[in-house]
Design an enzyme around this catalytic site. Sequence first.
Site, mmCIF file in Angstrom:
data_model
loop_
_atom_site.group_PDB
_atom_site.id
_atom_site.type_symbol
_atom_site.label_atom_id
_atom_site.label_comp_id
_atom_site.label_asym_id
_atom_site.label_seq_id
_atom_site.Cartn_x
_atom_site.Cartn_y
_atom_site.Cartn_z
ATOM 1 N N TRP A 44 5.134 -20.404 -32.121
ATOM 2 C CA TRP A 44 5.519 -19.039 -31.908
ATOM 3 C C TRP A 44 4.748 -18.767 -30.452
ATOM 4 C CZ3 TRP A 44 2.740 -13.943 -33.284
ATOM 5 C CH2 TRP A 44 3.653 -12.983 -33.020
ATOM 6 N N ASP A 71 -2.265 -19.616 -39.294
ATOM 7 C CA ASP A 71 -1.534 -18.367 -39.508
ATOM 8 C C ASP A 71 -0.521 -18.140 -40.488
ATOM 9 O OD1 ASP A 71 0.195 -16.142 -38.740
ATOM 10 O OD2 ASP A 71 0.808 -16.854 -36.709
ATOM 11 N N ALA A 81 2.512 -16.118 -41.792
ATOM 12 C CA ALA A 81 3.136 -14.619 -41.814
ATOM 13 C C ALA A 81 4.167 -14.708 -42.644
ATOM 14 C CB ALA A 81 3.421 -14.765 -40.365
ATOM 15 N N LYS A 109 6.604 -9.508 -43.175
ATOM 16 C CA LYS A 109 7.754 -10.069 -43.716
ATOM 17 C C LYS A 109 7.980 -10.042 -45.216
ATOM 18 C CE LYS A 109 7.221 -11.790 -39.532
ATOM 19 N NZ LYS A 109 8.189 -11.817 -38.177
HETATM 20 C C1 LMR Z 1 9.756 -13.678 -34.494
HETATM 21 O O1 LMR Z 1 9.169 -14.802 -34.191
HETATM 22 O O2 LMR Z 1 10.748 -13.402 -34.233
HETATM 23 C C2 LMR Z 1 8.834 -12.689 -35.192
HETATM 24 O O3 LMR Z 1 7.738 -13.072 -35.353
HETATM 25 C C3 LMR Z 1 8.669 -11.294 -34.523
HETATM 26 C C4 LMR Z 1 7.960 -11.302 -33.205
HETATM 27 O O4 LMR Z 1 7.130 -10.223 -33.005
HETATM 28 O O5 LMR Z 1 8.227 -12.309 -32.311
#
Ligand code: LMR
Length: 395
Positions: free
Chosen positions: A130, A211, A213, A246
Site C-alpha cells: 500500500w 497490518d 485492515a 472496512k
Molecule cells: C486504499 O488503499 O484505497 C484504502 O486503504 C484507502 C486509502 O486510504 O488509501
Amino acid sequence: MLENLELLPPDSILGLSAACRADPNPDKVDLTIGIYMDERGVCPVFEAVQQAQRALVEQEISKAYLAPAGDELFNRGLQQLVLGSDSAALAAGRVSSIQTPGGCGALRIAAEVIHAAAPDARVWVSDPTWPVHIPLISSVGMPLEKYRYYDPASHGVNFDGMVEDLKNARAGDVVLLHGCCHNPCGADLSLQQWGVIADMAEQQGFMPFIDIAYQGLGDGLVEDAAGLRLLVSRLPEVIVAASCSKNLGLYRERTGATIFVCRDEANAQAILSQAAVAARRVYSMPPAHGALLAGRILTDETLGEVWRTELAAMCQRINQLRSDLRGALEKHSGLDFSFIEKEKGMFSFLGLSAEQALRLRDERSVYMLDSSRINVAGVNASNLEYLAESVASVL
Ligand code: LMR
C-alpha cells in the site's frame, strides 16, 4: 517563507478518486479507493453501527477527552477480534493496545514505538505494498527494505522470492506483513507459508509487524486472522495495526488500534506507556465516536451478531463479484482472468499497463489506479458489462 513550497501532485489514490467524482459521465466507474460499495454504488452504514449509534446518542453524557490509550471496551473487543478470544497471549496478560485514529494512526504509533525500541531497525515491506506504508513508516526515521511479493506473471505470491529476500532480515529488523486481503494485489499467503515466516522469525530474530485492515472481507473473520494468530502463538513479540474502517464501515470515524503482543505483562505495560507518550506527541488523544460504537458492537452479543451477519454478506458479495467479473472479462477479451477468483478482499491487479489504465480513464471514464489495481467492491450488476467491455477494448 511559505512561498517556497511547491504545489504537490495529487495522492495516487485520493487524487484519482476525486477525479472520478468530478467526471460528469453518467457511465463512469469508480474502482479507485478501497471502500466497500453496495449494488447502488453507495458505501453503506452497517445496521449494527446505526443501532449502536442510536443508543450512544441517547446515553452519551460527555464529550470530554478519552485517555491517550483510548476506550477500554473498544481495546478489549478489538484484541479479542484480532487475536481470538481464546488467545494464550491474551490469557497471559502479555498484550496491550492503544486506540488510534484509524489504521494509519495504528501504523504510525507502531513505527514510533519500534523506532524508540530499536533506532537502527530496518522495516521490510512487500513489493508492492500500500503506497501510504512508505511515508507513514519512513517519516519516523526508519530505513525501508523491500521483499519480493507479487508475481505479475502468475498473478500470485512469489513465495520463493519473498523467502530469499527475507533471509537478509536480521535480529532487530521488522517485517511488515499484510494480515489478509493484500493491498494492492489481493494475493495472500497460505497458512503453510505463514508457518515458514514464523520459522524464519524464530531463527533470524526479526519481529513481524502485521497490518490487518480487511479482516472479515476475504474468507471470514476467523479465517482471515489465521496467519496472524499462528505468528502470535509462536513468537514472543508481534505488533499489529488493526483498522475498523472496512469491516465496520467506520472509514471517516478513524477507528483503529495498535496491538502489542509482548514478552510478558510488565513489558506490555511499558510498551503501552511508550505508545501513549507517542500519541500525546503526535495527536494527543484519539477520536471517540467510532471506537465507542465499535466497542459496543464487538462486546455485545446481540449487536455483534447483527454485525457479523452483515459482514458475512458483504464478504460473500465481494467473492461473487470476483467470479462475475472473471466471467465478464473472459467473455469480452477471450483471455484468462481466473486469478481474480483466487484472490481475497477488495483488490486485484488487472495486469494492465499505466498507459492502458489512462486510456480507460480518458476514453471510458473507468477509473482504476495507474498500477491497474481495482477495487472489486466498486463493481455492480449495472456497470459489470460496460467495465469488462471497456477493459477488453484497451487490451
Ligand atoms: C486504499 O488503499 O484505497 C484504502 O486503504 C484507502 C486509502 O486510504 O488509501
